[in-house]
Design a protein around this motif. Sequence first.
Motif, PDB file in Angstrom:
ATOM      1  N   GLU A  85       0.832  -1.207   0.000  1.00 28.08           N
ATOM      2  CA  GLU A  85       0.000   0.000   0.000  1.00 28.08           C
ATOM      3  C   GLU A  85       0.870   1.261   0.000  1.00 28.08           C
ATOM      4  O   GLU A  85       0.529   2.254  -0.654  1.00 28.08           O
ATOM      5  CB  GLU A  85      -0.936  -0.014   1.208  1.00 28.08           C
ATOM      6  CG  GLU A  85      -2.002  -1.089   1.089  1.00 28.08           C
ATOM      7  CD  GLU A  85      -2.796  -1.304   2.373  1.00 28.08           C
ATOM      8  OE1 GLU A  85      -3.887  -1.889   2.266  1.00 28.08           O
ATOM      9  OE2 GLU A  85      -2.338  -0.898   3.457  1.00 28.08           O
ATOM     10  N   PHE A  86       1.988   1.219   0.691  1.00 27.02           N
ATOM     11  CA  PHE A  86       2.930   2.341   0.700  1.00 27.02           C
ATOM     12  C   PHE A  86       3.476   2.562  -0.718  1.00 27.02           C
ATOM     13  O   PHE A  86       3.568   3.699  -1.187  1.00 27.02           O
ATOM     14  CB  PHE A  86       4.066   2.056   1.687  1.00 27.02           C
ATOM     15  CG  PHE A  86       5.141   3.101   1.703  1.00 27.02           C
ATOM     16  CD1 PHE A  86       4.914   4.341   2.289  1.00 27.02           C
ATOM     17  CD2 PHE A  86       6.382   2.849   1.148  1.00 27.02           C
ATOM     18  CE1 PHE A  86       5.901   5.312   2.317  1.00 27.02           C
ATOM     19  CE2 PHE A  86       7.374   3.812   1.161  1.00 27.02           C
ATOM     20  CZ  PHE A  86       7.137   5.047   1.749  1.00 27.02           C
ATOM     21  N   ARG A  87       3.806   1.483  -1.395  1.00 28.46           N
ATOM     22  CA  ARG A  87       4.313   1.592  -2.776  1.00 28.46           C
ATOM     23  C   ARG A  87       3.273   2.231  -3.698  1.00 28.46           C
ATOM     24  O   ARG A  87       3.618   3.008  -4.580  1.00 28.46           O
ATOM     25  CB  ARG A  87       4.701   0.216  -3.301  1.00 28.46           C
ATOM     26  CG  ARG A  87       5.968  -0.314  -2.710  1.00 28.46           C
ATOM     27  CD  ARG A  87       6.345  -1.626  -3.377  1.00 28.46           C
ATOM     28  NE  ARG A  87       7.576  -2.116  -2.849  1.00 28.46           N
ATOM     29  CZ  ARG A  87       7.768  -3.344  -2.422  1.00 28.46           C
ATOM     30  NH1 ARG A  87       6.782  -4.235  -2.473  1.00 28.46           N
ATOM     31  NH2 ARG A  87       8.939  -3.727  -1.952  1.00 28.46           N
ATOM     32  N   VAL A  88       2.004   1.887  -3.514  1.00 28.11           N
ATOM     33  CA  VAL A  88       0.935   2.466  -4.315  1.00 28.11           C
ATOM     34  C   VAL A  88       0.868   3.974  -4.085  1.00 28.11           C
ATOM     35  O   VAL A  88       0.724   4.754  -5.034  1.00 28.11           O
ATOM     36  CB  VAL A  88      -0.424   1.788  -4.001  1.00 28.11           C
ATOM     37  CG1 VAL A  88      -1.590   2.545  -4.607  1.00 28.11           C
ATOM     38  CG2 VAL A  88      -0.411   0.337  -4.484  1.00 28.11           C
ATOM     39  N   VAL A  89       0.993   4.393  -2.836  1.00 28.72           N
ATOM     40  CA  VAL A  89       0.972   5.826  -2.523  1.00 28.72           C
ATOM     41  C   VAL A  89       2.143   6.530  -3.207  1.00 28.72           C
ATOM     42  O   VAL A  89       1.966   7.587  -3.834  1.00 28.72           O
ATOM     43  CB  VAL A  89       1.013   6.060  -0.991  1.00 28.72           C
ATOM     44  CG1 VAL A  89       1.273   7.527  -0.661  1.00 28.72           C
ATOM     45  CG2 VAL A  89      -0.281   5.581  -0.359  1.00 28.72           C
ATOM     46  N   ILE A  90       3.331   5.967  -3.112  1.00 31.07           N
ATOM     47  CA  ILE A  90       4.519   6.567  -3.728  1.00 31.07           C
ATOM     48  C   ILE A  90       4.358   6.625  -5.247  1.00 31.07           C
ATOM     49  O   ILE A  90       4.674   7.642  -5.869  1.00 31.07           O
ATOM     50  CB  ILE A  90       5.801   5.794  -3.346  1.00 31.07           C
ATOM     51  CG1 ILE A  90       6.041   5.897  -1.837  1.00 31.07           C
ATOM     52  CG2 ILE A  90       7.003   6.279  -4.123  1.00 31.07           C
ATOM     53  CD1 ILE A  90       6.215   7.310  -1.317  1.00 31.07           C
ATOM     54  N   ALA A  91       3.848   5.563  -5.835  1.00 31.29           N
ATOM     55  CA  ALA A  91       3.633   5.549  -7.288  1.00 31.29           C
ATOM     56  C   ALA A  91       2.644   6.636  -7.688  1.00 31.29           C
ATOM     57  O   ALA A  91       2.827   7.312  -8.704  1.00 31.29           O
ATOM     58  CB  ALA A  91       3.144   4.178  -7.744  1.00 31.29           C
ATOM     59  N   GLY A  92       1.611   6.825  -6.893  1.00 26.74           N
ATOM     60  CA  GLY A  92       0.631   7.878  -7.170  1.00 26.74           C
ATOM     61  C   GLY A  92       1.260   9.257  -7.096  1.00 26.74           C
ATOM     62  O   GLY A  92       0.954  10.135  -7.907  1.00 26.74           O
ATOM     63  N   LEU A  93       2.142   9.458  -6.140  1.00 22.92           N
ATOM     64  CA  LEU A  93       2.846  10.736  -6.025  1.00 22.92           C
ATOM     65  C   LEU A  93       3.730  10.982  -7.243  1.00 22.92           C
ATOM     66  O   LEU A  93       3.785  12.095  -7.769  1.00 22.92           O
ATOM     67  CB  LEU A  93       3.691  10.772  -4.749  1.00 22.92           C
ATOM     68  CG  LEU A  93       2.941  10.814  -3.432  1.00 22.92           C
ATOM     69  CD1 LEU A  93       3.902  10.660  -2.261  1.00 22.92           C
ATOM     70  CD2 LEU A  93       2.154  12.105  -3.301  1.00 22.92           C
ATOM     71  N   GLU A  94       4.414   9.930  -7.678  1.00 24.35           N
ATOM     72  CA  GLU A  94       5.289  10.065  -8.844  1.00 24.35           C
ATOM     73  C   GLU A  94       4.483  10.369 -10.100  1.00 24.35           C
ATOM     74  O   GLU A  94       4.889  11.196 -10.913  1.00 24.35           O
ATOM     75  CB  GLU A  94       6.115   8.786  -9.024  1.00 24.35           C
ATOM     76  CG  GLU A  94       7.165   8.610  -7.950  1.00 24.35           C
ATOM     77  CD  GLU A  94       7.846   7.258  -7.980  1.00 24.35           C
ATOM     78  OE1 GLU A  94       7.367   6.336  -8.703  1.00 24.35           O
ATOM     79  OE2 GLU A  94       8.859   7.105  -7.273  1.00 24.35           O
ATOM     80  N   GLN A  95       3.325   9.730 -10.262  1.00 22.36           N
ATOM     81  CA  GLN A  95       2.470  10.005 -11.414  1.00 22.36           C
ATOM     82  C   GLN A  95       1.948  11.431 -11.387  1.00 22.36           C
ATOM     83  O   GLN A  95       1.898  12.113 -12.405  1.00 22.36           O
ATOM     84  CB  GLN A  95       1.309   9.016 -11.469  1.00 22.36           C
ATOM     85  CG  GLN A  95       1.729   7.627 -11.863  1.00 22.36           C
ATOM     86  CD  GLN A  95       0.577   6.651 -11.817  1.00 22.36           C
ATOM     87  OE1 GLN A  95      -0.509   6.956 -11.303  1.00 22.36           O
ATOM     88  NE2 GLN A  95       0.787   5.457 -12.346  1.00 22.36           N
TER      89      GLN A  95
END
Length: 189
Positions: free
Chosen positions: A169-179
């Motif tokens: 879930e943390f990775r999903v948040v980081i990926a969303g920030l990068e997008q």
Amino acid sequence: MEQAALALYSERGFEQTTVADIAQRAGLAERTYFRHFTDKREVLFGGAGILQTVLEREVANAPTSAPPIETVAAALERIEIFSPEWRETSRQRQQIIAANPELQERELLKLASLSAALTRVLKSRGVPETAAVFAADAGMTMFKVAFERWTAPANQQTFPQLIRTALEEFRVVIAGLEQGEKRSEEQSG
């Protein structure tokens, strides 16, 4: 002493229970209680030192090639004290903490102390300070989320499974920030 304190806190409430009550319920002298704990709060946090030692050791012994957040998550997964036998006691402890602001504050201080310890170990492994702080703080957030889920009445997952889920879930948040950052750059460029 921990079991006596939990029982009394559940029966009477934290505020209404004294150290003398806990010692009496445990069949000990009050002096004996104070040899182990500084006050009536600490009986709920006695495992913090053991937890810190385990986490520091696991992070220190992790492969140096692993990213810091993976190192912290792997260390959290290997915590053996969160076994099924301890789940009900942990649930009871969390209910007591949730009902008392003083205990909630102590819980946050414990997490901050664990984060600082992990930061020190990561830095000693050559991780830059900012990355060490981010990984340690994110690790403690994953720990908090996983622990709350682990103590939830309907939960049947193990603590390591819940840590892995929190990391994903943390990775999903980081990926969303990068997008979001990429979109912002494209719009302004």
